[in-house]
Design an enzyme around this catalytic site. Sequence first.
Site, PDB file in Angstrom:
ATOM      1  N   ASP A  64       0.787  -1.301  -0.187  1.00  0.00           N
ATOM      2  CA  ASP A  64       0.279   0.163   0.082  1.00  0.00           C
ATOM      3  C   ASP A  64       0.852   1.137  -0.410  1.00  0.00           C
ATOM      4  OD1 ASP A  64      -1.955   1.521  -0.183  1.00  0.00           O
ATOM      5  OD2 ASP A  64      -3.222   0.864   2.459  1.00  0.00           O
ATOM      6  N   GLU A 103       1.995   3.780  -4.142  1.00  0.00           N
ATOM      7  CA  GLU A 103       1.021   2.533  -4.012  1.00  0.00           C
ATOM      8  C   GLU A 103       1.932   1.732  -5.215  1.00  0.00           C
ATOM      9  OE1 GLU A 103      -3.828   3.428  -3.759  1.00  0.00           O
ATOM     10  OE2 GLU A 103      -2.041   3.700  -5.969  1.00  0.00           O
ATOM     11  N   ASP A 119      -5.367  -2.986  -2.576  1.00  0.00           N
ATOM     12  CA  ASP A 119      -6.551  -1.782  -2.462  1.00  0.00           C
ATOM     13  C   ASP A 119      -6.534  -1.046  -3.936  1.00  0.00           C
ATOM     14  OD1 ASP A 119      -5.354   0.746  -1.183  1.00  0.00           O
ATOM     15  OD2 ASP A 119      -4.973  -0.799   0.478  1.00  0.00           O
ATOM     16  N   HIS A 165     -12.046  35.335  10.999  1.00  0.00           N
ATOM     17  CA  HIS A 165     -12.025  36.746  10.488  1.00  0.00           C
ATOM     18  C   HIS A 165     -13.347  37.560  11.585  1.00  0.00           C
ATOM     19  CE1 HIS A 165     -13.474  37.628   6.657  1.00  0.00           C
ATOM     20  NE2 HIS A 165     -13.191  36.902   6.284  1.00  0.00           N
ATOM     21  N   GLU A 170      -7.370  33.107   1.232  1.00  0.00           N
ATOM     22  CA  GLU A 170      -8.943  32.971   0.838  1.00  0.00           C
ATOM     23  C   GLU A 170      -8.978  32.169  -0.326  1.00  0.00           C
ATOM     24  OE1 GLU A 170     -11.653  31.251   0.839  1.00  0.00           O
ATOM     25  OE2 GLU A 170     -12.715  32.319   1.647  1.00  0.00           O
TER      26      GLU A 170
END
Length: 441
Positions: free
Chosen positions: A12, A53, A78, A245, A321
Amino acid sequence: MQKPVRFVVEADGGSRGNPGPAGYGSVVLDPVTGETLAERAEYIGVATNNVAEYKGLIAGLKAARELAPDAVVLVRMDSKLVVEQMSGRWKIKHPDMKPLAAEAATILPRSQVKYEWIPREKNKHADRLANEAMDAGKRGKQWEPSASSAALDSSAARALAGPPGDAAKGAAAVRAALASASASGGGTRTGAAEARSAEAGGADTLFGEAGARVPGQTGTEPAPGAANGWGPDMGTPATFVLLRHGETALTPQKRFSGSGGTDPELSPAGRRQAEAVAGALAARGTVQAVVSSPLRRCRETAQAVADRLGLEVVVEEGLREVDFGAWEGLTFAEVRERFPDDLQAWLDSPKAAPTGGGESFTAATRRISATRDRLLARYAGRTVLLVTHVTPVKVLVRLALGAPPEALFRMELSAASLSAVAYYADGNASVRLLNDTSHLR
């Protein structure tokens, strides 16, 4: 004629950000006894899930080859992508995947290797190794075999293990191993996760005072760990207290206000909100650092808090933002009237960006998750106030919950509201608070 040696390789890989800090894990198992024959794990720096992976697959195959070059190997993963590509059923189009797949194909003759997809819950050993590797990378180190907690108790697994694919016997082996570990005081990380999810509530746990607790604990006493079956104490988490904010003149008008607009200052109402939240946080006394978006409304809010706490404000560019492009300063209704197709695309897909070169939610998530990882490395085990905006707060909460992108549209986040997320040493997170405005009443 002697029968060939048979191994099961489970592999994995993971990335905390995709791309982000990444690592892999792989294990070679005896298919008859369930015994762990070899483990491999490594922190590989910034990479995608798929790259990690493939790296895990390569390491697992190499470990099997070291044990027996003529072994017949069943690879269980998986990752549907890796299994289908290595089985030859899916084409490999991504340029980063082609050399990795080619390397994996040359480690052992194709006739000796078969691939099988398994659900994630059946790949916990390799997954845990990958997370241990990423945890080590976060500390600036590499994974070492002595640090492994992934292997089950071998005697319990050997007694009950069935052949590969025997789910009933495999599940019995896991249960027996976990029971054996609990009885002997060994503990498991599964227990630690259960302890976190069942932590005692109350305001004192929200911002990190209590550290890592288990049910029934009070104060700051050490967690009893595996002695009561709950598993090891994962230590004090890093806790991000997320503060949106205070209001600007645009906030009550519900206008788009991102990083591409006029960078407004706090309104008189916003300054009152900043003072109120500063008083509430000073009363708690748990914030140890203040980090702010570079935009003015956040820096002003952060400074109000920092002044009360006697701390400096650290500006972090990654907390800004999103840029709303041509939508900056407009209301939702105005955007719908002027850019209906672009707005609908933005609502339908996180990959769609606002009109005029704005930032998509997909791009913002990459930026914010990378910022999260930097801050976690910098402030490990500490409680940090992040003064930021609607989108970064929602993204951090969404990622902590493992929720889909559309969850961004399903959270309310008021001006000067507080949320909190705790991040544990095993890479898991716990949302402790969302949109608290009690300090404003």
